[in-house]
Design an enzyme around this catalytic site. Sequence first.
Site, PDB file in Angstrom:
ATOM      1  CE  LYS A 146      84.852  26.016  25.278  1.00  0.00           C
ATOM      2  NZ  LYS A 146      85.379  25.734  24.046  1.00  0.00           N
ATOM      3  CE  LYS A 180      92.623  22.021  30.310  1.00  0.00           C
ATOM      4  NZ  LYS A 180      92.489  20.604  30.610  1.00  0.00           N
ATOM      5  CG  HIS A 200      90.454  26.656  25.486  1.00  0.00           C
ATOM      6  ND1 HIS A 200      89.619  27.152  26.447  1.00  0.00           N
ATOM      7  CD2 HIS A 200      89.819  25.584  24.946  1.00  0.00           C
ATOM      8  CE1 HIS A 200      88.516  26.416  26.470  1.00  0.00           C
ATOM      9  NE2 HIS A 200      88.616  25.470  25.568  1.00  0.00           N
ATOM     10  NE  ARG A 232     108.822  22.608  20.502  1.00  0.00           N
ATOM     11  CZ  ARG A 232     108.828  21.345  20.856  1.00  0.00           C
ATOM     12  NH1 ARG A 232     107.720  20.769  21.258  1.00  0.00           N
ATOM     13  NH2 ARG A 232     109.935  20.629  20.787  1.00  0.00           N
ATOM     14  CB  ILE A 289     114.754  23.187  30.029  1.00  0.00           C
ATOM     15  CG1 ILE A 289     113.874  24.072  30.929  1.00  0.00           C
ATOM     16  CG2 ILE A 289     115.860  24.028  29.375  1.00  0.00           C
ATOM     17  CD1 ILE A 289     114.605  24.697  32.078  1.00  0.00           C
ATOM     18  NE  ARG A 322     104.578  16.942  11.804  1.00  0.00           N
ATOM     19  CZ  ARG A 322     105.104  18.080  11.375  1.00  0.00           C
ATOM     20  NH1 ARG A 322     105.471  18.212  10.123  1.00  0.00           N
ATOM     21  NH2 ARG A 322     105.255  19.109  12.188  1.00  0.00           N
TER      22      ARG A 322
HETATM   23  P1  NDP Z   1      73.661  20.212  26.116  1.00  0.00           P
HETATM   24  O1  NDP Z   1      73.325  20.354  24.674  1.00  0.00           O
HETATM   25  O2  NDP Z   1      73.628  18.856  26.727  1.00  0.00           O
HETATM   26  O3  NDP Z   1      72.715  21.228  26.877  1.00  0.00           O
HETATM   27  C1  NDP Z   1      72.560  21.302  28.263  1.00  0.00           C
HETATM   28  C2  NDP Z   1      71.087  21.399  28.579  1.00  0.00           C
HETATM   29  O4  NDP Z   1      70.604  22.619  28.053  1.00  0.00           O
HETATM   30  C3  NDP Z   1      70.279  20.322  27.905  1.00  0.00           C
HETATM   31  O5  NDP Z   1      70.192  19.189  28.720  1.00  0.00           O
HETATM   32  C4  NDP Z   1      68.946  21.007  27.713  1.00  0.00           C
HETATM   33  O6  NDP Z   1      68.210  20.866  28.915  1.00  0.00           O
HETATM   34  C5  NDP Z   1      69.285  22.466  27.565  1.00  0.00           C
HETATM   35  N1  NDP Z   1      69.307  22.892  26.161  1.00  0.00           N
HETATM   36  C6  NDP Z   1      69.939  22.319  25.117  1.00  0.00           C
HETATM   37  N2  NDP Z   1      69.736  23.025  23.993  1.00  0.00           N
HETATM   38  C7  NDP Z   1      68.981  24.091  24.346  1.00  0.00           C
HETATM   39  C8  NDP Z   1      68.450  25.205  23.636  1.00  0.00           C
HETATM   40  N3  NDP Z   1      68.656  25.364  22.323  1.00  0.00           N
HETATM   41  N4  NDP Z   1      67.716  26.103  24.325  1.00  0.00           N
HETATM   42  C9  NDP Z   1      67.506  25.954  25.633  1.00  0.00           C
HETATM   43  N5  NDP Z   1      67.987  24.912  26.361  1.00  0.00           N
HETATM   44  C10 NDP Z   1      68.717  24.011  25.718  1.00  0.00           C
HETATM   45  O7  NDP Z   1      75.039  20.906  26.331  1.00  0.00           O
HETATM   46  P2  NDP Z   1      76.214  20.546  27.292  1.00  0.00           P
HETATM   47  O8  NDP Z   1      75.683  20.126  28.614  1.00  0.00           O
HETATM   48  O9  NDP Z   1      77.143  19.648  26.598  1.00  0.00           O
HETATM   49  O10 NDP Z   1      76.931  21.939  27.423  1.00  0.00           O
HETATM   50  C11 NDP Z   1      76.310  23.099  27.971  1.00  0.00           C
HETATM   51  C12 NDP Z   1      77.086  24.309  27.449  1.00  0.00           C
HETATM   52  O11 NDP Z   1      78.444  24.165  27.816  1.00  0.00           O
HETATM   53  C13 NDP Z   1      77.063  24.398  25.928  1.00  0.00           C
HETATM   54  O12 NDP Z   1      77.032  25.726  25.539  1.00  0.00           O
HETATM   55  C14 NDP Z   1      78.369  23.746  25.511  1.00  0.00           C
HETATM   56  O13 NDP Z   1      78.844  24.256  24.297  1.00  0.00           O
HETATM   57  C15 NDP Z   1      79.288  24.124  26.669  1.00  0.00           C
HETATM   58  N6  NDP Z   1      80.376  23.200  26.928  1.00  0.00           N
HETATM   59  C16 NDP Z   1      80.172  21.851  26.950  1.00  0.00           C
HETATM   60  C17 NDP Z   1      81.216  20.985  27.215  1.00  0.00           C
HETATM   61  C18 NDP Z   1      81.010  19.512  27.283  1.00  0.00           C
HETATM   62  O14 NDP Z   1      81.979  18.782  27.495  1.00  0.00           O
HETATM   63  N7  NDP Z   1      79.798  18.997  27.127  1.00  0.00           N
HETATM   64  C19 NDP Z   1      82.577  21.491  27.463  1.00  0.00           C
HETATM   65  C20 NDP Z   1      82.665  22.926  27.496  1.00  0.00           C
HETATM   66  C21 NDP Z   1      81.597  23.735  27.222  1.00  0.00           C
HETATM   67  P3  NDP Z   1      66.635  20.804  28.971  1.00  0.00           P
HETATM   68  O15 NDP Z   1      66.116  20.522  27.612  1.00  0.00           O
HETATM   69  O16 NDP Z   1      66.357  19.721  29.956  1.00  0.00           O
HETATM   70  O17 NDP Z   1      66.268  22.152  29.468  1.00  0.00           O
END
Ligand code: NDP
Length: 462
Positions: A156, A190, A248, A323, A357, A446
């Site tokens: 997502k 979860k 979620h 809840r 509860i 809050r």
């Molecule tokens: P990042 O921004 O760290 O992106 C992951 C990798 O994607 C980067 O290391 C980069 O790799 C590549 N990337 C980043 N931006 C772009 C772009 N615009 N176009 C193409 N490649 C790109 O994100 P996250 O790892 O934090 O998350 C990945 C996905 O999961 C996102 O959509 C985020 O919203 C979602 N997500 C993240 C969570 C978290 O805790 N981090 C939790 C839940 C969802 P490279 O440049 O090496 O190719």
Amino acid sequence: MRGLSQITDNAIIVMLGASGDLAKKLLYPALFTLFRRDLLPKQIHIVGYARSKIDHDDFITQVSSDLKDPGDDPSFSEQLEKFKTILSYVSGSYDDGSAFDELNRYLEKIESNYSTPEHNRVFYLALPSNVFVQIAKHLKKRVYSNRGANRLVLEKPLGSDLESAQELVKGVSQFWPEEQTFRIDHYLGKEIVKNILALRFANSFTSGFWDNNHISNVQITLNESFGTEGRGGYFDSAGIIRDVIQNHLCQMLSILTMERPTSLTPKETINEKLGVKLLRAIRPVQREDVLLGQYEGYLDDSGGVPFILKAGKALDENRVEIRVQFKDNPEGLYDDDEQLCRSELIMRLKPGEAILIKLNIKSPGFDTGVIPAELKLDYKEAFPDVFIPEAYEVLLRDVLRGDHSTFVRDDELIAAWKIFTPILHWAEGKDGNKKPSPIKYAFGSRGPEGLDKFLAKFGSKD
Ligand code: NDP
């Protein structure tokens, strides 16, 4: 949808976006836990893929730094060394076909050492969704295994409104059938969310009272005490509805309200679930259903049970819970008692998984009045020796098992966006009206003023 078989051997998980935060902080640790618990296929490799140029040793160091020793496993270091041997990294672009050909050759080289000709591949797109369609195309055309199972996992956010979600679903489905596509909403993995069905359908005291004659309102809350913490840019464009409500909270709402499935097989559960039927029946959120601060609410049809979805950042607590508030007792014998409370069933995800509860009991001792009391099942206390997996551990295992019931189906995703897109467009001033101003509230408070009054409108009582 036909059932998929479990991948038990000869598999490669390709982690696209392996250089990113999600892969490092959540996905590799989850895979390592499954590895240590012997829950991955017998012959398995995990190949990271991203554009960043990272050499093998640096990549292993990066990944290992987030694999924390829980302190309860004497073989941790030995397992970690073994895990490192199944990790590797390939650098390549997301839009160049020849880079994917190269990835395919790399995977074939690994598979040439596998003991049987069946080669299974799982592709996890831990990347922003704007690159999903092009990657889905290259993977299908150039990296697809013709000798085993193929699964595509999409992280997502899945679109940013109805239109973009429809484009995404359509774009990916040109290359990947629904049966091989797994859309992540990690709340479905979860423990407490997975427990909702059992609570509802394995107990006559809940199933018998699960209707608008008995329930006053249901509140699904996701409160965070921290702010956007450096993700302000992301949050400005995403906002709380996209961040947690459309996905979620809406998923929890579906499981709370779905009809009883005829059986617990993934197929039946999905069909009934995550109640596409139900989601389709919900009218899009109207303006009068919303208190816009860092809080959004939503009300079901009048005459039904109001469902209030609350989410916010920088609040006075970290709390995620469902809840269910039951109606006041019509017999009214204790109505004059000042201490009389609302009976409630609470499913708490945070802080600390618990089922509670809340009920009235006779005040202990000579007193004949009532006092509120709580029955609490605290998971840590009740099941100290049971391994309760993290959400991503559950989901990665379910991908390998071919179980779709913890994932978001295409029509379900679209139905959820239909509910929230009009109000998103209103909140963003995209519906032709002036953009509304949220009610400001202090960090750590809050929430916006008027919250209690707003909740009371839908039957909520403390
Ligand atoms: P990042 O921004 O760290 O992106 C992951 C990798 O994607 C980067 O290391 C980069 O790799 C590549 N990337 C980043 N931006 C772009 C772009 N615009 N176009 C193409 N490649 C790109 O994100 P996250 O790892 O934090 O998350 C990945 C996905 O999961 C996102 O959509 C985020 O919203 C979602 N997500 C993240 C969570 C978290 O805790 N981090 C939790 C839940 C969802 P490279 O440049 O090496 O190719």
